[in-house]
Scaffold this active site. Structure first.
Site, short mmCIF file in Angstrom:
data_model
loop_
_atom_site.label_atom_id
_atom_site.label_comp_id
_atom_site.label_asym_id
_atom_site.label_seq_id
_atom_site.Cartn_x
_atom_site.Cartn_y
_atom_site.Cartn_z
N LYS A 72 0.78 -1.23 0.08
CA LYS A 72 0.00 -0.14 -0.26
C LYS A 72 0.77 1.40 -0.23
O LYS A 72 0.19 2.03 -0.81
CB LYS A 72 -0.95 0.08 1.15
N ASP A 109 -10.22 1.92 1.98
CA ASP A 109 -10.86 1.22 3.15
C ASP A 109 -11.47 2.65 3.69
O ASP A 109 -11.64 1.83 4.43
CB ASP A 109 -8.75 1.48 3.76
N GLY A 242 -15.05 -7.31 9.97
CA GLY A 242 -13.57 -7.22 9.18
C GLY A 242 -14.69 -7.42 7.70
O GLY A 242 -14.29 -7.05 6.42
#
Length: 281
Positions: A72, A109, A242
């Site tokens: 990332k 995210d 999650g």
């Protein structure tokens, strides 16, 4: 090169456990994109640059990439442009390839966290606690910058991690206090608790869940429920898991890569739940 179909994939290391192919393929089926494909590739930090060069040489059928750890941050110097959300935390989890060959980085995210919380009725909180101080914790702070009106307390294991979280707070405009991990049971009294730590780390906290818990956002999805999430639910608290995060961020990735909106959230979640159930059967 397929003249009509497009390709996408998730990269990372390790990557074999990733549910992203299940979610994206479910979206393609619902959207009628029968000629689209989505794969997974084991790629580490040393391998990301040559992987991208190989894609560039293979033709223009690639639509985009999903990135997990440890890529990332490693991918950022290899991109032509990154969006404001990704820049705010120095992390890209989505790469979109344009028709002229440019590589655009984004981060789904953070809006995925906000969407997952909103789906469970959490629009705003007066304060929050974050368990952990890794890359996911910085994304949690970025999400809290938009929904938390007061202080965020981060529970960490070292002075260095505490300094990092305070630094992220300053950059993101969040009032961040830090506390030692030994005091983590106190975190559970916050209206919103975001657990960002690896599997097993919060298990010992299950016995410290208060009588009337608020909302727990546990970013793990396997194994699920975690002992902390199970104890939270037993006490009547709201739990966001999650898989919720994974699905919501994948919805945004599908929309960015395909240009089709809205992506089929329900079908993607159902596919993820089925895949997880099969793993534990």
């Amino acid at each position: 090169m397929n003249p009509t179909g497009r390709r996408a994939a998730v990269l990372g290391s390790p990557i074999a456990h990733s549910l992203s192919p299940v979610l994206h393929r479910a979206a393609y089926r619902e959207l009628g994109l029968a000629d689209w494909s989505y794969d997974r590739f084991e790629v580490d930090e040393d391998g990301i640059a040559p992987f991208l060069e190989k894609l560039a040489a293979s033709g223009g059928d690639w639509a985009g990439l999903s990135l997990t750890m440890p890529l990332k941050r490693a991918v950022i110097p290899l991109l032509d442009e990154i969006g404001d959300t990704a820049a705010s935390v120095g992390a890209v989890n989505t790469v979109v390839f344009t028709g002229d060959g440019r590589r655009l980085g984004d981060n789904t995210d953070i809006p995925g966290m906000i969407a997952a919380l909103r789906e469970r009725g959490v629009e705003s909180v007066p304060s929050a606690a974050v368990l952990g101080a890794g890359a996911t914790a910085s994304s949690a702070l970025a999400a809290l910058a938009r929904i938390c009106t007061g202080e965020v307390t981060a529970y960490v294991r070292s002075r260095e991690r505490a300094e990092e979280m305070r630094g992220w707070g300053e950059r993101l405009g969040v009032e961040v206090a830090t506390a030692d991990w030994a005091d983590a049971p106190r975190a559970l009294a916050a209206p919103l608790v975001i657990a960002t730590t690896p599997a097993g780390t919060t298990d010992a906290l299950a016995g410290a869940v208060p009588e009337r818990p608020g909302t727990l956002f546990d970013v793990l999805y396997e194994p699920w429920p975690t002992p902390l999430a199970a104890a939270w639910a037993e006490r009547g608290g709201r739990v966001v898991g999650g898989l919720d995060l994974l699905v919501h961020q994948a919805v945004l990735q599908v929309e960015l890569m395909t240009g089709r909106s809205p992506a089929p959230l329900a079908a993607m979640r159902a596919a993820g739940e089925t895949a997880l159930a099969a793993r534990t059967a």
